[in-house]
Enzyme design. Structure first.
Site, PDB file in Angstrom:
ATOM      1  N   LYS A  76     -34.136   7.602 -39.069  1.00 59.07           N
ATOM      2  CA  LYS A  76     -32.886   7.854 -38.342  1.00 59.07           C
ATOM      3  C   LYS A  76     -31.752   7.313 -39.189  1.00 59.07           C
ATOM      4  CE  LYS A  76     -31.822   9.635 -34.318  1.00 59.07           C
ATOM      5  NZ  LYS A  76     -32.606  10.565 -33.490  1.00 59.07           N
ATOM      6  N   ASP A  94     -27.831  14.621 -34.436  1.00 59.81           N
ATOM      7  CA  ASP A  94     -28.102  13.794 -33.263  1.00 59.81           C
ATOM      8  C   ASP A  94     -26.744  13.693 -32.557  1.00 59.81           C
ATOM      9  OD1 ASP A  94     -30.394  11.994 -32.106  1.00 59.81           O
ATOM     10  OD2 ASP A  94     -28.632  10.729 -31.965  1.00 59.81           O
TER      11      ASP A  94
HETATM   12  N1  GLU Z   1     -32.021  13.857 -33.330  1.00 56.73           N
HETATM   13  C1  GLU Z   1     -33.104  14.628 -32.821  1.00 56.73           C
HETATM   14  C2  GLU Z   1     -34.155  13.709 -32.240  1.00 56.73           C
HETATM   15  O1  GLU Z   1     -33.806  12.675 -31.687  1.00 56.73           O
HETATM   16  C3  GLU Z   1     -33.636  15.638 -33.829  1.00 56.73           C
HETATM   17  C4  GLU Z   1     -34.113  15.073 -35.123  1.00 56.73           C
HETATM   18  C5  GLU Z   1     -34.493  16.127 -36.176  1.00 56.73           C
HETATM   19  O2  GLU Z   1     -34.426  17.324 -35.887  1.00 56.73           O
HETATM   20  O3  GLU Z   1     -34.849  15.710 -37.264  1.00 56.73           O
HETATM   21  O4  GLU Z   1     -35.326  13.974 -32.233  1.00 56.73           O
END
Ligand code: GLU
Length: 447
Positions: A124, A164
């Site tokens: 993240k 996100d």
């Molecule tokens: N931010 C999204 C999540 O919390 C998607 C992450 C992504 O597609 O890599 O899963």
């Protein structure tokens, strides 16, 4: 292992990292029993290794606003775990972003990605940049400045960021443009959530919300119910809430509330397609005000300043906004008003006390890492299309997403089935994700 001992050590080592500590505690409590039945896990100190990110990058992001003032923010990328594949996870731009928040999200992402059945590790990133009130040009300059540091940490086979909170298709576009200039690499697979004309997957924008409804449908079908004709309250009006509202309406449910930081919009006759489309305009405006919906559709919508989606009587609650957005008082109010199901769509959207209240009071509850995994799963499908230079149709992507959500639900049932025939979805999701990551770490030795 003893959860209490590990938590005491982590609390002493990372005081103040409240979101991270909360996320770790929830997972360890769920897996403690099964972990202790596997002495090989303890020998390899799997838990001690799993709760620490593989590595963390932190950097300064400097940019110039429209008035010519120099602004400085902090950016991070937390590469949490690569046991089952390259690092994968979104970028969050929000004023409250901190290392603790990104460690919690990276930790959760590791198990969520494991649940998708696709080979993706967990990561993240993001920045404490506040998109609220920023112009289009300011957003672009910030994304470009952010990428001047991030590009060295990522790559299509190493670490693949996506969106996100505060990062959608527009921001991914600006970041990809800058990545190409800096890296001189033209592999679209380095980011997901791209525009469909340049490597993006059809349905990726809707995928988190659609997947959440497919999961909810599975959970209800198991007990002989259906989302059709039920009232759904949704918090938020961003990308996730938008997809959830659209799919819920398509499945015949009535979305009777959406909310924002400024209050709640009650929609007694249910949200219409024009209104769900308008959510996208609201998100792109960077005003962060749900009141705009009531201003635009005064005949269908009643705005209450300071109110929450959980104040409006509903059957099913779908938190789609931010972590810890639903507390015990909200859970009590939902129950009093007749709610009988809560599927968490935001990451860690419910406080632990709210989850305990739901579980103690017979309200069906499923956690974000299972419910919202359709977003990252469709990112995985985007990576597959990029790597093989093909584009799937919307129907193909939707079928694959549906299949993945069904299999996530099955895994939760497999590991969460209780003696009375009910399913503890928190346990089910945590154990299913944990077993996969732990097994892979064991296979790969002490690294
Ligand atoms: N931010 C999204 C999540 O919390 C998607 C992450 C992504 O597609 O890599 O899963």
């Amino acid at each position: 292992m003893k959860t209490t001992e590990i938590m005491a050590r982590l609390r002493a080592k990372y005081p103040g990292e409240v979101e991270y500590l909360q996320a770790v505690q929830e997972v360890l409590e769920s897996v403690e029993d099964i972990y202790n039945r596997h002495p090989e896990f303890e020998k390899a100190k799997i838990v001690e290794r799993m709760v620490e990110p593989d590595r963390v990058f932190s950097f300064r992001v400097t940019w110039v606003d429209d008035s010519g003032t120099v602004r400085t923010n902090t950016g991070w990328r937390v590469q949490f775990n690569s046991a089952i594949g390259p690092y994968k996870g979104g970028l969050r731009f929000h004023r409250s972003t901190s290392l603790s928040m990104l460690k919690f999200l990276g930790f959760e992402q590791t198990f969520k990605n494991a649940l998708t059945t696709l080979p993706m590790g967990g990561a993240k990133g993001g920045a404490d940049f506040d998109p609220k009130g920023k112009s289009e040009e300011e957003i672009m300059r910030f994304c470009q400045a952010f990428m001047t540091e991030l590009w060295q940490c990522i790559g299509p086979d190493q670490d693949i960021p996506a969106g996100d909170v505060g990062v959608g298709g527009r921001e991914i576009g600006y970041m990809y443009g800058m990545y190409k200039k800096l890296a001189r690499e033209y592999n679209t697979g380095v980011l997901t959530g791209k525009g469909v004309n340049w490597g993006g997957s059809i349905l990726r924008p809707q995928a988190t919300g659609y997947g959440a409804l497919y999961f909810t449908q599975n959970l209800l079908h198991r007990i002989g119910k259906d989302v059709k004709d039920h009232r759904i309250a949704i918090s938020g009006f961003g990308n996730v809430a938008w997809g959830a509202a659209e799919k819920a309406s398509q499945l015949g449910a009535k979305v009777i509330a959406i909310s924002g930081p400024d209050g709640v919009c009650e929609i007694p006759d249910g949200i219409t397609p024009e209104m769900t489309d308008y959510m996208l305009v609201m998100r792109a405006s960077n005003r962060d005000k749900v009141e705009d919906m009531a201003t635009k559709f005064p005949d269908r919508c009643k705005f209450t300043p300071g109110g929450k989606a959980w104040d409006i009587p509903c059957d099913i609650a779908l938190p789609c906004a931010f972590q810890n957005e639903l507390d015990e008082a909200d859970a009590r109010k939902l129950k009093e008003n007749g709610c009988w199901c809560c599927c968490e769509v935001s990451n860690m959207g419910c406080r632990p006390e709210a989850i305990a209240f739901f579980q103690a009071n017979g309200i069906l509850f499923a956690p974000g890492k299972a419910v919202n995994a359709g977003g990252v799963a469709t990112s995985g499908l985007e990576m597959t299309q990029n790597a093989s230079h093909i584009n799937w149709s919307g129907k193909e992507v939707d079928e694959k997403l549906h299949f993945i959500m069904n299999s996530i639900h099955e895994s939760c049932v497999k590991y969460g089935l209780q003696p009375d025939g009910s399913v503890d979805y928190v346990k089910g999701a945590n154990i299913a994700g944990f077993m996969k990551v732990a097994g892979a770490m064991l296979d790969q030795g002490i690294v």
